[in-house]
Scaffold this motif. Structure first.
Motif, PDB file in Angstrom:
ATOM      1  N   GLY A  15       2.787   8.336   1.096  1.00 25.66           N
ATOM      2  CA  GLY A  15       1.954   7.800   2.160  1.00 25.66           C
ATOM      3  C   GLY A  15       1.521   6.383   1.898  1.00 25.66           C
ATOM      4  O   GLY A  15       2.196   5.631   1.201  1.00 25.66           O
ATOM      5  N   ARG A  16       0.355   6.057   2.449  1.00 27.26           N
ATOM      6  CA  ARG A  16      -0.203   4.715   2.313  1.00 27.26           C
ATOM      7  C   ARG A  16      -1.616   4.831   1.763  1.00 27.26           C
ATOM      8  O   ARG A  16      -2.383   5.690   2.184  1.00 27.26           O
ATOM      9  CB  ARG A  16      -0.213   4.008   3.660  1.00 27.26           C
ATOM     10  CG  ARG A  16       1.204   3.829   4.229  1.00 27.26           C
ATOM     11  CD  ARG A  16       1.245   3.044   5.495  1.00 27.26           C
ATOM     12  NE  ARG A  16       0.881   1.639   5.357  1.00 27.26           N
ATOM     13  CZ  ARG A  16       1.645   0.692   4.817  1.00 27.26           C
ATOM     14  NH1 ARG A  16       2.805   1.016   4.307  1.00 27.26           N
ATOM     15  NH2 ARG A  16       1.250  -0.554   4.772  1.00 27.26           N
ATOM     16  N   ALA A  17      -1.944   3.928   0.841  1.00 30.18           N
ATOM     17  CA  ALA A  17      -3.271   3.913   0.223  1.00 30.18           C
ATOM     18  C   ALA A  17      -4.177   2.944   0.963  1.00 30.18           C
ATOM     19  O   ALA A  17      -3.779   1.819   1.271  1.00 30.18           O
ATOM     20  CB  ALA A  17      -3.164   3.522  -1.245  1.00 30.18           C
ATOM     21  N   GLU A  18      -5.387   3.410   1.242  1.00 28.29           N
ATOM     22  CA  GLU A  18      -6.409   2.583   1.893  1.00 28.29           C
ATOM     23  C   GLU A  18      -7.622   2.519   0.975  1.00 28.29           C
ATOM     24  O   GLU A  18      -8.053   3.553   0.449  1.00 28.29           O
ATOM     25  CB  GLU A  18      -6.859   3.215   3.203  1.00 28.29           C
ATOM     26  CG  GLU A  18      -5.779   3.441   4.212  1.00 28.29           C
ATOM     27  CD  GLU A  18      -6.282   4.233   5.418  1.00 28.29           C
ATOM     28  OE1 GLU A  18      -7.482   4.614   5.466  1.00 28.29           O
ATOM     29  OE2 GLU A  18      -5.458   4.478   6.317  1.00 28.29           O
ATOM     30  N   PRO A  19      -8.205   1.336   0.779  1.00 27.24           N
ATOM     31  CA  PRO A  19      -9.426   1.246  -0.029  1.00 27.24           C
ATOM     32  C   PRO A  19     -10.548   2.084   0.604  1.00 27.24           C
ATOM     33  O   PRO A  19     -10.670   2.168   1.822  1.00 27.24           O
ATOM     34  CB  PRO A  19      -9.783  -0.238   0.001  1.00 27.24           C
ATOM     35  CG  PRO A  19      -8.519  -0.937   0.383  1.00 27.24           C
ATOM     36  CD  PRO A  19      -7.766   0.028   1.266  1.00 27.24           C
ATOM     37  N   PRO A  39       0.783  -1.239   0.000  1.00 23.26           N
ATOM     38  CA  PRO A  39       0.000   0.000   0.000  1.00 23.26           C
ATOM     39  C   PRO A  39       0.815   1.288   0.000  1.00 23.26           C
ATOM     40  O   PRO A  39       0.245   2.369  -0.079  1.00 23.26           O
ATOM     41  CB  PRO A  39      -0.846  -0.116   1.267  1.00 23.26           C
ATOM     42  CG  PRO A  39      -0.081  -1.017   2.159  1.00 23.26           C
ATOM     43  CD  PRO A  39       0.658  -1.970   1.261  1.00 23.26           C
ATOM     44  N   GLY A  40       2.137   1.191   0.053  1.00 21.61           N
ATOM     45  CA  GLY A  40       2.952   2.401  -0.034  1.00 21.61           C
ATOM     46  C   GLY A  40       2.791   3.046  -1.397  1.00 21.61           C
ATOM     47  O   GLY A  40       2.776   2.361  -2.424  1.00 21.61           O
ATOM     48  N   VAL A  41       2.647   4.378  -1.413  1.00 25.06           N
ATOM     49  CA  VAL A  41       2.342   5.077  -2.656  1.00 25.06           C
ATOM     50  C   VAL A  41       2.941   6.478  -2.622  1.00 25.06           C
ATOM     51  O   VAL A  41       3.150   7.048  -1.544  1.00 25.06           O
ATOM     52  CB  VAL A  41       0.800   5.133  -2.852  1.00 25.06           C
ATOM     53  CG1 VAL A  41       0.127   5.941  -1.789  1.00 25.06           C
ATOM     54  CG2 VAL A  41       0.408   5.609  -4.226  1.00 25.06           C
ATOM     55  N   ALA A  42       3.232   6.997  -3.795  1.00 25.31           N
ATOM     56  CA  ALA A  42       3.624   8.399  -3.933  1.00 25.31           C
ATOM     57  C   ALA A  42       2.710   9.024  -4.979  1.00 25.31           C
ATOM     58  O   ALA A  42       2.333   8.382  -5.959  1.00 25.31           O
ATOM     59  CB  ALA A  42       5.082   8.535  -4.358  1.00 25.31           C
ATOM     60  N   VAL A  43       2.343  10.273  -4.751  1.00 29.49           N
ATOM     61  CA  VAL A  43       1.448  11.011  -5.642  1.00 29.49           C
ATOM     62  C   VAL A  43       2.126  12.326  -6.002  1.00 29.49           C
ATOM     63  O   VAL A  43       2.690  13.000  -5.131  1.00 29.49           O
ATOM     64  CB  VAL A  43       0.093  11.289  -4.946  1.00 29.49           C
ATOM     65  CG1 VAL A  43      -0.778  12.209  -5.776  1.00 29.49           C
ATOM     66  CG2 VAL A  43      -0.628   9.987  -4.644  1.00 29.49           C
ATOM     67  N   LEU A  44       2.059  12.690  -7.273  1.00 31.13           N
ATOM     68  CA  LEU A  44       2.619  13.961  -7.743  1.00 31.13           C
ATOM     69  C   LEU A  44       1.518  14.781  -8.390  1.00 31.13           C
ATOM     70  O   LEU A  44       0.814  14.293  -9.266  1.00 31.13           O
ATOM     71  CB  LEU A  44       3.735  13.727  -8.762  1.00 31.13           C
ATOM     72  CG  LEU A  44       4.221  14.967  -9.522  1.00 31.13           C
ATOM     73  CD1 LEU A  44       4.940  15.932  -8.591  1.00 31.13           C
ATOM     74  CD2 LEU A  44       5.104  14.575 -10.688  1.00 31.13           C
ATOM     75  N   VAL A  45       1.378  16.029  -7.940  1.00 33.87           N
ATOM     76  CA  VAL A  45       0.517  17.008  -8.614  1.00 33.87           C
ATOM     77  C   VAL A  45       1.476  18.016  -9.242  1.00 33.87           C
ATOM     78  O   VAL A  45       2.263  18.644  -8.527  1.00 33.87           O
ATOM     79  CB  VAL A  45      -0.430  17.728  -7.630  1.00 33.87           C
ATOM     80  CG1 VAL A  45      -1.393  18.634  -8.389  1.00 33.87           C
ATOM     81  CG2 VAL A  45      -1.181  16.733  -6.761  1.00 33.87           C
ATOM     82  N   LEU A  46       1.433  18.149 -10.562  1.00 32.04           N
ATOM     83  CA  LEU A  46       2.344  19.038 -11.279  1.00 32.04           C
ATOM     84  C   LEU A  46       1.525  20.108 -11.982  1.00 32.04           C
ATOM     85  O   LEU A  46       0.609  19.794 -12.739  1.00 32.04           O
ATOM     86  CB  LEU A  46       3.169  18.246 -12.293  1.00 32.04           C
ATOM     87  CG  LEU A  46       4.185  19.019 -13.107  1.00 32.04           C
ATOM     88  CD1 LEU A  46       5.271  19.617 -12.211  1.00 32.04           C
ATOM     89  CD2 LEU A  46       4.820  18.107 -14.163  1.00 32.04           C
ATOM     90  N   TRP A  47       1.858  21.366 -11.748  1.00 35.93           N
ATOM     91  CA  TRP A  47       1.145  22.474 -12.364  1.00 35.93           C
ATOM     92  C   TRP A  47       1.731  22.774 -13.732  1.00 35.93           C
ATOM     93  O   TRP A  47       2.920  22.550 -13.974  1.00 35.93           O
ATOM     94  CB  TRP A  47       1.223  23.707 -11.466  1.00 35.93           C
ATOM     95  CG  TRP A  47       0.188  23.694 -10.390  1.00 35.93           C
ATOM     96  CD1 TRP A  47      -0.972  24.401 -10.370  1.00 35.93           C
ATOM     97  CD2 TRP A  47       0.194  22.925  -9.181  1.00 35.93           C
ATOM     98  NE1 TRP A  47      -1.680  24.110  -9.226  1.00 35.93           N
ATOM     99  CE2 TRP A  47      -0.989  23.213  -8.479  1.00 35.93           C
ATOM    100  CE3 TRP A  47       1.082  22.010  -8.620  1.00 35.93           C
ATOM    101  CZ2 TRP A  47      -1.306  22.630  -7.268  1.00 35.93           C
ATOM    102  CZ3 TRP A  47       0.772  21.415  -7.411  1.00 35.93           C
ATOM    103  CH2 TRP A  47      -0.410  21.736  -6.748  1.00 35.93           C
ATOM    104  N   PRO A  48       0.915  23.302 -14.645  1.00 36.31           N
ATOM    105  CA  PRO A  48       1.402  23.645 -15.986  1.00 36.31           C
ATOM    106  C   PRO A  48       2.599  24.596 -15.931  1.00 36.31           C
ATOM    107  O   PRO A  48       2.688  25.456 -15.057  1.00 36.31           O
ATOM    108  CB  PRO A  48       0.203  24.324 -16.647  1.00 36.31           C
ATOM    109  CG  PRO A  48      -0.988  23.809 -15.899  1.00 36.31           C
ATOM    110  CD  PRO A  48      -0.506  23.599 -14.491  1.00 36.31           C
TER     111      PRO A  48
END
Length: 190
Positions: A90-94, A71-80
């Motif tokens: 963090g960790r992903a939970e259903p 469940p370990g995860v990384a998320v990227l939000v990239l602006w134009p």
């Protein structure tokens, strides 16, 4: 895990659109495969709150299998224009059934139809066959999510806000969850 609060929650609120804004940001979600190698794909950020960041996907997808195993995860939000980026680790939970259905209900008609039709058979079909199947389904009722529709809450352990500066050095501020609760702030080289 600590909920987002104080300065870190204010920073998230200043950077991300409110959940009622229909145009959702694209995010890159990184998972780990069965061999320990990273995998990456782009999805929509469905919503966010003090608990974390939500995205939805097909339960039959590779990312769903990977999250079930690790469940370990990384998320990227990239602006134009590469002006800002937010990296969440963090960790992903259903999600529960209500949040899964709520996320589906906010999707555009195109994305709801895609959730129903996007399967292995469609993926293997030629372009004309895919378009014909799409057109044939256009009048169907896609108001409820298919059984394969699921979602995840990413509970952050670390958030890194990076901002470019055309007149000087870029700036990174990182918030790290502390073992006893709360968040520590770290200013890092750009």
């Amino acid at each position: 895990m600590s909920d987002l609060s104080g300065e870190v929650l204010a920073e998230v609120a200043a950077w991300l659109p409110p959940n009622d804004e229909p145009d959702r940001p694209q995010i890159q979600v990184a998972t780990v495969d069965e061999d320990g190698r990273p995998d990456l794909r782009t999805v929509l950020l469905s919503e966010w709150d003090e608990r974390g960041f939500v995205f939805h996907t097909d339960a039959r997808s590779r990312k769903a299998d990977q999250l079930a195993a690790r469940p370990g995860v990384a998320v990227l939000v990239l602006w134009p224009g590469f002006t800002r980026q937010l990296v969440v680790r963090g960790r992903a939970e259903p999600l529960d059934a209500d949040r899964i259905a709520g996320g589906y209900a906010k999707r555009s008609p195109y994305l709801r139809q895609l959730a129903w039709l996007n399967d292995d058979e469609l993926a293997q079909a030629g372009q004309e066959q895919r378009r014909a199947r799409w057109a044939a389904a256009a009048g169907h009722d896609f108001s409820a999510p298919p059984e394969s529709w699921t979602g995840y809450l990413v509970r952050p352990e670390r958030l890194t806000f990076w901002r470019s500066d055309a007149e000087g050095p870029s700036h990174r501020v990182e918030y790290r969850e502390e073992p006893g609760g709360g968040w520590s702030t770290h200013h890092l080289p750009g």
